[in-house]
Every structure is written in structure tokens, then in C-alpha cells.
Enzyme design. Structure first.
Site, PDB file in Angstrom:
ATOM      1  N   HIS A   1     -42.730  -5.298  16.064  1.00  0.00           N
ATOM      2  CA  HIS A   1     -43.479  -4.044  16.114  1.00  0.00           C
ATOM      3  C   HIS A   1     -43.077  -3.251  17.354  1.00  0.00           C
TER       4      HIS A   1
ATOM      5  N   VAL B   1     -21.609  22.340 -16.972  1.00  0.00           N
ATOM      6  CA  VAL B   1     -20.529  23.199 -16.488  1.00  0.00           C
ATOM      7  C   VAL B   1     -19.500  23.361 -17.600  1.00  0.00           C
TER       8      VAL B   1
ATOM      9  N   GLU C   1       0.854  -1.203   0.000  1.00  0.00           N
ATOM     10  CA  GLU C   1       0.000   0.000   0.000  1.00  0.00           C
ATOM     11  C   GLU C   1       0.881   1.240   0.000  1.00  0.00           C
TER      12      GLU C   1
ATOM     13  N   LEU D   1     -18.047   0.490  -5.390  1.00  0.00           N
ATOM     14  CA  LEU D   1     -18.537   0.420  -4.016  1.00  0.00           C
ATOM     15  C   LEU D   1     -17.613  -0.471  -3.196  1.00  0.00           C
TER      16      LEU D   1
ATOM     17  N   SER E   1      -9.485   3.592  -7.358  1.00  0.00           N
ATOM     18  CA  SER E   1      -9.853   4.674  -8.277  1.00  0.00           C
ATOM     19  C   SER E   1      -9.486   6.025  -7.681  1.00  0.00           C
TER      20      SER E   1
ATOM     21  N   GLY F   1     -24.637  13.141  -7.949  1.00  0.00           N
ATOM     22  CA  GLY F   1     -24.502  11.702  -7.697  1.00  0.00           C
ATOM     23  C   GLY F   1     -24.243  11.456  -6.215  1.00  0.00           C
TER      24      GLY F   1
ATOM     25  N   ASP G   1     -12.534  -1.201  -7.625  1.00  0.00           N
ATOM     26  CA  ASP G   1     -12.799  -0.032  -8.476  1.00  0.00           C
ATOM     27  C   ASP G   1     -11.981  -0.030  -9.770  1.00  0.00           C
TER      28      ASP G   1
ATOM     29  N   ARG H   1      -0.222   4.626   0.315  1.00  0.00           N
ATOM     30  CA  ARG H   1      -0.633   5.901   0.929  1.00  0.00           C
ATOM     31  C   ARG H   1      -0.145   6.089   2.370  1.00  0.00           C
TER      32      ARG H   1
ATOM     33  N   GLY I   1     -17.675  11.854 -10.851  1.00  0.00           N
ATOM     34  CA  GLY I   1     -17.269  10.465 -11.040  1.00  0.00           C
ATOM     35  C   GLY I   1     -15.810  10.228 -10.688  1.00  0.00           C
TER      36      GLY I   1
HETATM   37  P1  FAD Z   1      -9.392   1.793  -3.007  1.00  0.00           P
HETATM   38  O1  FAD Z   1     -10.180   1.878  -1.769  1.00  0.00           O
HETATM   39  O2  FAD Z   1      -9.285   3.006  -3.854  1.00  0.00           O
HETATM   40  O3  FAD Z   1      -7.958   1.289  -2.562  1.00  0.00           O
HETATM   41  C1  FAD Z   1      -6.897   1.187  -3.448  1.00  0.00           C
HETATM   42  C2  FAD Z   1      -5.623   1.435  -2.685  1.00  0.00           C
HETATM   43  O4  FAD Z   1      -4.531   1.107  -3.531  1.00  0.00           O
HETATM   44  C3  FAD Z   1      -5.428   2.894  -2.282  1.00  0.00           C
HETATM   45  O5  FAD Z   1      -5.244   3.009  -0.898  1.00  0.00           O
HETATM   46  C4  FAD Z   1      -4.165   3.334  -3.048  1.00  0.00           C
HETATM   47  O6  FAD Z   1      -3.347   4.196  -2.278  1.00  0.00           O
HETATM   48  C5  FAD Z   1      -3.475   2.010  -3.274  1.00  0.00           C
HETATM   49  N1  FAD Z   1      -2.589   2.002  -4.451  1.00  0.00           N
HETATM   50  C6  FAD Z   1      -2.859   2.492  -5.693  1.00  0.00           C
HETATM   51  N2  FAD Z   1      -1.832   2.259  -6.530  1.00  0.00           N
HETATM   52  C7  FAD Z   1      -0.892   1.603  -5.794  1.00  0.00           C
HETATM   53  C8  FAD Z   1       0.394   1.061  -6.089  1.00  0.00           C
HETATM   54  N3  FAD Z   1       0.912   1.146  -7.317  1.00  0.00           N
HETATM   55  N4  FAD Z   1       1.088   0.460  -5.087  1.00  0.00           N
HETATM   56  C9  FAD Z   1       0.553   0.367  -3.824  1.00  0.00           C
HETATM   57  N5  FAD Z   1      -0.650   0.833  -3.501  1.00  0.00           N
HETATM   58  C10 FAD Z   1      -1.367   1.434  -4.468  1.00  0.00           C
HETATM   59  N6  FAD Z   1     -18.418   3.028  -1.167  1.00  0.00           N
HETATM   60  C11 FAD Z   1     -19.339   2.395  -0.408  1.00  0.00           C
HETATM   61  O7  FAD Z   1     -19.595   1.204  -0.615  1.00  0.00           O
HETATM   62  N7  FAD Z   1     -20.001   3.057   0.593  1.00  0.00           N
HETATM   63  C12 FAD Z   1     -19.769   4.353   0.866  1.00  0.00           C
HETATM   64  O8  FAD Z   1     -20.380   4.922   1.767  1.00  0.00           O
HETATM   65  C13 FAD Z   1     -18.818   5.048   0.077  1.00  0.00           C
HETATM   66  N8  FAD Z   1     -18.556   6.348   0.310  1.00  0.00           N
HETATM   67  C14 FAD Z   1     -17.605   6.977  -0.422  1.00  0.00           C
HETATM   68  C15 FAD Z   1     -17.367   8.313  -0.169  1.00  0.00           C
HETATM   69  C16 FAD Z   1     -16.415   8.998  -0.901  1.00  0.00           C
HETATM   70  C17 FAD Z   1     -16.165  10.443  -0.612  1.00  0.00           C
HETATM   71  C18 FAD Z   1     -15.668   8.301  -1.898  1.00  0.00           C
HETATM   72  C19 FAD Z   1     -14.593   9.009  -2.674  1.00  0.00           C
HETATM   73  C20 FAD Z   1     -15.904   6.972  -2.160  1.00  0.00           C
HETATM   74  C21 FAD Z   1     -16.890   6.294  -1.431  1.00  0.00           C
HETATM   75  N9  FAD Z   1     -17.182   4.958  -1.678  1.00  0.00           N
HETATM   76  C22 FAD Z   1     -18.141   4.325  -0.934  1.00  0.00           C
HETATM   77  C23 FAD Z   1     -16.479   4.191  -2.718  1.00  0.00           C
HETATM   78  C24 FAD Z   1     -15.383   3.295  -2.080  1.00  0.00           C
HETATM   79  O9  FAD Z   1     -14.507   4.110  -1.359  1.00  0.00           O
HETATM   80  C25 FAD Z   1     -14.645   2.542  -3.162  1.00  0.00           C
HETATM   81  O10 FAD Z   1     -15.546   1.839  -3.984  1.00  0.00           O
HETATM   82  C26 FAD Z   1     -13.703   1.518  -2.520  1.00  0.00           C
HETATM   83  O11 FAD Z   1     -12.786   2.159  -1.681  1.00  0.00           O
HETATM   84  C27 FAD Z   1     -12.968   0.726  -3.604  1.00  0.00           C
HETATM   85  O12 FAD Z   1     -12.102  -0.169  -3.001  1.00  0.00           O
HETATM   86  P2  FAD Z   1     -10.774  -0.670  -3.731  1.00  0.00           P
HETATM   87  O13 FAD Z   1     -10.086  -1.559  -2.754  1.00  0.00           O
HETATM   88  O14 FAD Z   1     -11.095  -1.184  -5.068  1.00  0.00           O
HETATM   89  O15 FAD Z   1      -9.909   0.645  -3.972  1.00  0.00           O
HETATM   90  P1  NAD Z   2     -21.538   9.628  -9.628  1.00  0.00           P
HETATM   91  O1  NAD Z   2     -21.303   8.856 -10.866  1.00  0.00           O
HETATM   92  O2  NAD Z   2     -22.319   9.016  -8.525  1.00  0.00           O
HETATM   93  O3  NAD Z   2     -22.247  11.009  -9.994  1.00  0.00           O
HETATM   94  C1  NAD Z   2     -21.713  11.903 -10.908  1.00  0.00           C
HETATM   95  C2  NAD Z   2     -22.797  12.865 -11.348  1.00  0.00           C
HETATM   96  O4  NAD Z   2     -22.184  13.927 -12.067  1.00  0.00           O
HETATM   97  C3  NAD Z   2     -23.833  12.241 -12.280  1.00  0.00           C
HETATM   98  O5  NAD Z   2     -25.114  12.570 -11.833  1.00  0.00           O
HETATM   99  C4  NAD Z   2     -23.501  12.864 -13.640  1.00  0.00           C
HETATM  100  O6  NAD Z   2     -24.640  12.980 -14.483  1.00  0.00           O
HETATM  101  C5  NAD Z   2     -22.976  14.222 -13.211  1.00  0.00           C
HETATM  102  N1  NAD Z   2     -22.112  14.895 -14.177  1.00  0.00           N
HETATM  103  C6  NAD Z   2     -21.162  14.356 -14.971  1.00  0.00           C
HETATM  104  N2  NAD Z   2     -20.565  15.318 -15.725  1.00  0.00           N
HETATM  105  C7  NAD Z   2     -21.159  16.496 -15.394  1.00  0.00           C
HETATM  106  C8  NAD Z   2     -20.991  17.857 -15.820  1.00  0.00           C
HETATM  107  N3  NAD Z   2     -20.098  18.184 -16.727  1.00  0.00           N
HETATM  108  N4  NAD Z   2     -21.770  18.813 -15.263  1.00  0.00           N
HETATM  109  C9  NAD Z   2     -22.696  18.475 -14.324  1.00  0.00           C
HETATM  110  N5  NAD Z   2     -22.897  17.215 -13.895  1.00  0.00           N
HETATM  111  C10 NAD Z   2     -22.142  16.239 -14.408  1.00  0.00           C
HETATM  112  O7  NAD Z   2     -20.067  10.061  -9.152  1.00  0.00           O
HETATM  113  P2  NAD Z   2     -19.557  10.668  -7.768  1.00  0.00           P
HETATM  114  O8  NAD Z   2     -20.667  11.284  -7.015  1.00  0.00           O
HETATM  115  O9  NAD Z   2     -18.354  11.467  -8.115  1.00  0.00           O
HETATM  116  O10 NAD Z   2     -19.091   9.378  -6.997  1.00  0.00           O
HETATM  117  C11 NAD Z   2     -18.144   8.470  -7.567  1.00  0.00           C
HETATM  118  C12 NAD Z   2     -18.412   7.073  -7.109  1.00  0.00           C
HETATM  119  O11 NAD Z   2     -18.019   6.904  -5.755  1.00  0.00           O
HETATM  120  C13 NAD Z   2     -19.894   6.715  -7.139  1.00  0.00           C
HETATM  121  O12 NAD Z   2     -20.285   6.265  -8.399  1.00  0.00           O
HETATM  122  C14 NAD Z   2     -19.989   5.640  -6.120  1.00  0.00           C
HETATM  123  O13 NAD Z   2     -19.738   4.413  -6.758  1.00  0.00           O
HETATM  124  C15 NAD Z   2     -18.878   5.966  -5.138  1.00  0.00           C
HETATM  125  N6  NAD Z   2     -19.468   6.533  -3.891  1.00  0.00           N
HETATM  126  C16 NAD Z   2     -20.349   5.765  -3.184  1.00  0.00           C
HETATM  127  C17 NAD Z   2     -20.929   6.284  -2.044  1.00  0.00           C
HETATM  128  C18 NAD Z   2     -21.889   5.428  -1.266  1.00  0.00           C
HETATM  129  O14 NAD Z   2     -21.914   4.229  -1.513  1.00  0.00           O
HETATM  130  N7  NAD Z   2     -22.665   5.986  -0.351  1.00  0.00           N
HETATM  131  C19 NAD Z   2     -20.635   7.577  -1.625  1.00  0.00           C
HETATM  132  C20 NAD Z   2     -19.752   8.331  -2.382  1.00  0.00           C
HETATM  133  C21 NAD Z   2     -19.159   7.785  -3.514  1.00  0.00           C
END
Ligand code: FAD
Ligand code: NAD
Length: 466
Positions: free
Chosen positions: A445, A238, A34, A320, A146, A183, A313, A36, A272
């Protein structure tokens, strides 16, 4: 001599660390790399956990401010943002340290550094001081996750023009905030800052928010958020974001082609995320990507190369944490000769706003598109006694069942604890249950879950309380 492993996982997020633990449980000598500096990936460090912490804290602040409406008088309620941020950081630290403990407990070797392919069976790890280590392995699992995307010519500085990472760390409440994208991230983080006092404007490109969600839920969701004070500007594209003396100007054009500018203190770009494959040296070993730059895999998570797999991702599917975790478990079991499997039809999606929104299986739009005949059962939280008792009665439960067999095909909820209620439907769907199976199951209930039972009853038009 470089150390030799049976499996190396690159990335310590929910996909990677879960996969590493499962591999070790199954008896493989495993390493996890890892970069980070702390484990848990996007999810624990800058995603799910800090956002849920702030969603909870901002909701508590908002609730306490409004308690006098319910006959509870409190003194002046003030926000201490630095302390709130510390509370969020505490949650992150406890959980990321917890993952480190779990790797140790399961005898997974943890390398802090950036991993890349030196060859198909050799991984080069560079730590923060540029010290290089090479390890050898039989299998590699890529779980590098991602990163946020921006819009063309818009540079994120994480101060005025922020991604979710900056939005989780603002030093003061912006007077006005523009959220680009309606989103998951935009609506969760928009809710946080709106509850803390910001005037929030969501600018969305489409004619609805939360694309892909059941349209009826999406409409209700927007109505409720709008009532809470969040402003929506749909069908606005935008075009540019520029910094001014007082903050930021977001230039948009609406569907009629009119130019509309929004001035604000902070703009959140939440349009996104993209797969993170930079620096892995994938070209050198010849790993194929798809047209969205995701790593191509088959149903066993194998890439085009033998012994190299990818999950989470960085591959196709919803971004997710629980999807990444389940893929991590499945690929580990496949590598160990078992039959790992992920059912993509039963992956729930939850938005942790108030009320919560939760969804599983097919939407009504998808069933129509596939020409599948269905029945709908719906029940409003307005008629649920628990929700009424605590004055959290917005929203409804919608269950979609096959017209002939009554098998549950999907469920979509907006309402209190929807993110917890959806698990019941997930289990029902995994067991191939009918809506009648749910309807005939005794639910305590007064609970919110009775709304699920009533929605199931309503599939055959026999709900009792509506
Ligand atoms: P990541 O969690 O992105 O982990 C990948 C790791 O790999 C990172 O720590 C990175 O530093 C490391 N890495 C990358 N390249 C290298 C390399 N070359 N060598 C070593 N390490 C490396 N999902 C939900 O299900 N519920 C939620 O409530 C939710 N909320 C979110 C809120 C926000 C603000 C964001 C941004 C995302 C949210 N997500 C949520 C999405 C969720 O965080 C991701 O889907 C999930 O973390 C993906 O898991 P992953 O293990 O694939 O990747
Ligand atoms: P998203 O894909 O959920 O939403 C992006 C939104 O931006 C869409 O509605 C899209 O139509 C809009 N959009 C795209 N281009 C645009 C433009 N030029 N102008 C205006 N609107 C535009 O993406 P996100 O909110 O960035 O989240 C990324 C991913 O992270 C999600 O898809 C989700 O998988 C994950 N995530 C999950 C949770 C959770 O599970 N509770 C929370 C946060 C993030």
C-alpha cells in the site's frame, strides 16, 4: 562447400531471434537469416518499440502542457517533432544492436539477406547486392512474421495514405487524421497524433472498437478516448480513399447506407496484418497454408513436412511479440528433445494508450458462449488510493472466476499500468489459482495492484474499499 547447420531460422524478429538463441543455448549449431538489415523484426524496427516510444513521448508532451492544472507552472511548451523522432530512433537502434550482440554472444551465425528454400534442407540467401550463398541444415524454423494489409484498391504510399510504418514517421503533425480501423494500431497511433495536436477520427466497420476484447472494457475504453478528444464513427465502411489537392478524401457508407466523406491530411490504414510468406519458395517444397494463408502447424509447431517448423505471426494465433517469443523458445526446446509448450489461454494482450488496457484468459462473452458459469469481481481505480493520489483514477479491474471452483478464468483491466498489473494475474492463472488466492495475498500500500486484490475480494462480494 556450403556451410552446414543443425538449425536455420528464417527471420530475425522476436520469434526468430529468440528461437535462434535458445537453439544455440541448447547446443545446436544455428544460423539466423534476416532481410531487413537490422534484427528485431517488425517489433523492434517498425512496431512495438517505436510505437511505445512515441506513445510515451507524446504522453509526456501532453502531461507537461497540462501541468498548470496541478499547480506546476511551466513556460511555453513547444513540440520539436524531428527531435522527438530522433529520440524514438535512438531507442530502436540501441535495441536492434543489442539483439545483434546477443546473437554473437550465443554464437549464432547471422546472415544478412533474404532466405528461400532451394530444397527442404538447403537455404538460398540473397544479400542486398544479389550475392547468393547456399547453406545446408537439418532443421528449418520459418519466422518471417507479418506485413500490413490494405483495403481493395487503396494503395499505401506511406506519406498521405499510411500504414503503421508511415504513421511512425510523419514529418509534421497532420491537422486532421482519419484512422481506418479501431484496433490495436489505430488506437495507439491515433492517441499519439491526437496528443501531438491532430484532430483524429477513427472509422470502424463494426459497432464497437477492439474486437475480441471484453465488451465492458471496450465500451469504457471508447468512452475514455472520446473524452480525450478522439472522434469515433462506428459502423462505417470505408469504400474508397482518393487523393485531393489538400490531402485525402476517405469515402464511407454508414449502416443506413448514407455516404459520408471525411477530408483529412493523412489517413492511417490499420485494418490488420497478413502473414509474410512471399519469396520463401514454399510451393516448391510443398508446405501447406491454411485458408488465411498462414503456415499450417501442429501443436509442436511442425509444418506438414518433417524437420520444417513455423512460429510467430506467420502461423495462427494472436499477432503479438511475446506469443512469437514463447513459440520460439518452445520449438527450440522441442527440436532439442525437450517438451516445449505454450499456454494460449494465458497470453496477455495490452494496448499501451493512457490509460492502458490489458486482458488475459476468457472474456465474459466467451464464457457465456461456452456456457461456463462464472462470478465477477470488479473494482474501480476511483477507489484506489494510489490512483487517486496521482489523479489517474479512470478505469477498473474485472476478474472472472469459475462459479463453483473459484478458479480464475480471465481478467480485464483498464487503468494506470494495467499492462504491468496483468502479469500478476498471468502467474496466478498459470498456477491454477482461485480468486481467493489473489485476495489473500498481501499487496503493498499504496499501489495500483491493490485494485487487483480488491477485485479478487469483490468476486465474493467482500471488497473493503467499495
Ligand atoms: P516479425 O517481427 O514480423 O519478424 C519477421 C522478420 O522476418 C522481419 O524482420 C522480416 O524482415 C524477416 N523476413 C521476412 N521474410 C524473410 C526472408 N525470406 N528472409 C529473411 N528474413 C525475412 N506486439 C506486442 O506484443 N506488443 C506491442 O506493443 C506491439 N506493438 C506493435 C505496434 C505496431 C505498429 C505493429 C505493426 C506491431 C506491433 N506488435 C506488437 C506486433 C508484433 O510486432 C508482432 O507480433 C511481432 O513482431 C511478430 O514477431 P515475428 O518474429 O513473428 O515476426
Ligand atoms: P486489428 O485487428 O487490431 O484491428 C483492425 C480493426 O480494423 C478492427 O477493429 C476491424 O473491425 C477494423 N476494420 C477492418 N476492416 C475495416 C474496414 N474496411 N473499415 C473500417 N474498419 C475496418 O489490426 P491492427 O490494428 O491493424 O493491428 C494488427 C495487429 O498488430 C494486431 O492484431 C495486434 O496483434 C498487433 N499489434 C499489437 C499491439 C500491442 O500489442 N499493443 C499494437 C499494435 C499492433
Amino acid at each position: 562447400m556450403s556451410e552446414k547447420f543443425q538449425a536455420v531460422v528464417i527471420g530475425g524478429g522476436p520469434g526468430g531471434y529468440v528461437c535462434a538463441i535458445r537453439l544455440a543455448q541448447l547446443g545446436l549449431k544455428t544460423a539466423c537469416i534476416e532481410s531487413r538489415g537490422s534484427l528485431g523484426g517488425t517489433c523492434l524496427n517498425v512496431g512495438c518499440i517505436p510505437s511505445k516510444s512515441l506513445l510515451n513521448l507524446s504522453e509526456e508532451f501532453h502531461k507537461v502542457k497540462n501541468l498548470s492544472n496541478k499547480g506546476i507552472e511551466v513556460g511555453e511548451v513547444k513540440l520539436n517533432l524531428p527531435k522527438m523522432m530522433k529520440s524514438k530512433e535512438k531507442a530502436v537502434t540501441i535495441l536492434t544492436k543489442g539483439v545483434e550482440f546477443l546473437l554473437k554472444k550465443n554464437k549464432v551465425t547471422y546472415y544478412r539477406g533474404t532466405g528461400s528454400f532451394k530444397s527442404k534442407k538447403e537455404i538460398l540467401i540473397k544479400d542486398k547486392n544479389n550475392k547468393e550463398t547456399i547453406i545446408q541444415t537439418e532443421k528449418v524454423i520459418i519466422a518471417t512474421g507479418s506485413v500490413p494489409v490494405s483495403l481493395p484498391n487503396i494503395e499505401i504510399d506511406e506519406k498521405l495514405i499510411v500504414s503503421s510504418t508511415g504513421a511512425l514517421n510523419l514529418e509534421k503533425v497532420p491537422k486532421k487524421m482519419v484512422v481506418v480501423g479501431g484496433g490495436y494500431i489505430g488506437l495507439e497511433m491515433g492517441s499519439v497524433w491526437s496528443r501531438l495536436g491532430s484532430e483524429v477520427h477513427v472509422v470502424e466497420f463494426l459497432d464497437h472498437i477492439t474486437p475480441g476484447m471484453d465488451k465492458e472494457i471496450s465500451k469504457e475504453f471508447m468512452k475514455i478516448l472520446n473524452k480525450q478528444g478522439i472522434n469515433f464513427h462506428l459502423q462505417h465502411k470505408v469504400e474508397n480513399v482518393t487523393k485531393s489537392n489538400s490531402g485525402v478524401i476517405v469515402s464511407t457508407s454508414n449502416k443506413e447506407g448514407n455516404k459520408i466523406n471525411f477530408e483529412c491530411e493523412v489517413v492511417l490504414i490499420s485494418v490488420g496484418r497478413k502473414p509474410n510468406t512471399d519469396g520463401l519458395n514454399l510451393e516448391k517444397i510443398g508446405i501447406e497454408l491454411d485458408n488465411k494463408k498462414r503456415i499450417k502447424t501442429n501443436e509442436s509447431f511442425k509444418t506438414n513436412l518433417d524437420d520444417i517448423y513455423a512460429i510467430g505471426d506467420v502461423i495462427a494465433g494472436p499477432m503479438l511479440a511475446h506469443k512469437a517469443e514463447d513459440e520460439g523458445m518452445a520449438v527450440a526446446e522441442n527440436i532439442a528433445g525437450q517438451s516445449g509448450h505454450v499456454n494460449y489461454n494465458t497470453i496477455p494482450g495490452v494496448i499501451y494508450t493512457t490509460p492502458e488496457v490489458a486482458s488475459i484468459g476468457k472474456t465474459e462473452e466467451q464464457l457465456k458462449e461456452k456456457n461456463i458459469k462464472y462470478k465477477i469481481g470488479k473494482f474501480s481505480f476511483m477507489a484506489n488510493s494510489r490512483a487517486k493520489a496521482i489523479d489517474e483514477a479512470e478505469g477498473f479491474v474485472k476478474i472472472l472466476a469459475d462459479e463453483k471452483t473459484d478458479k480464475v478464468l480471465g481478467a480485464h483491466l483498464i487503468g494506470p499500468h494495467a499492462g504491468e498489473l496483468i502479469a500478476e494475474i498471468g502467474i496466478a492463472m498459470e498456477f491454477g489459482a482461485s480468486s481467493e488466492d489473489i485476495a489473500r495475498t498481501c499487496h503493498a500500500h499504496p499501489t495500483f495492484s491493490e485494485a487487483v486484490k480488491e477485485a479478487a475480494l469483490s468476486v465474493d462480494k467482500r471488497a473493503i474499499h467499495s
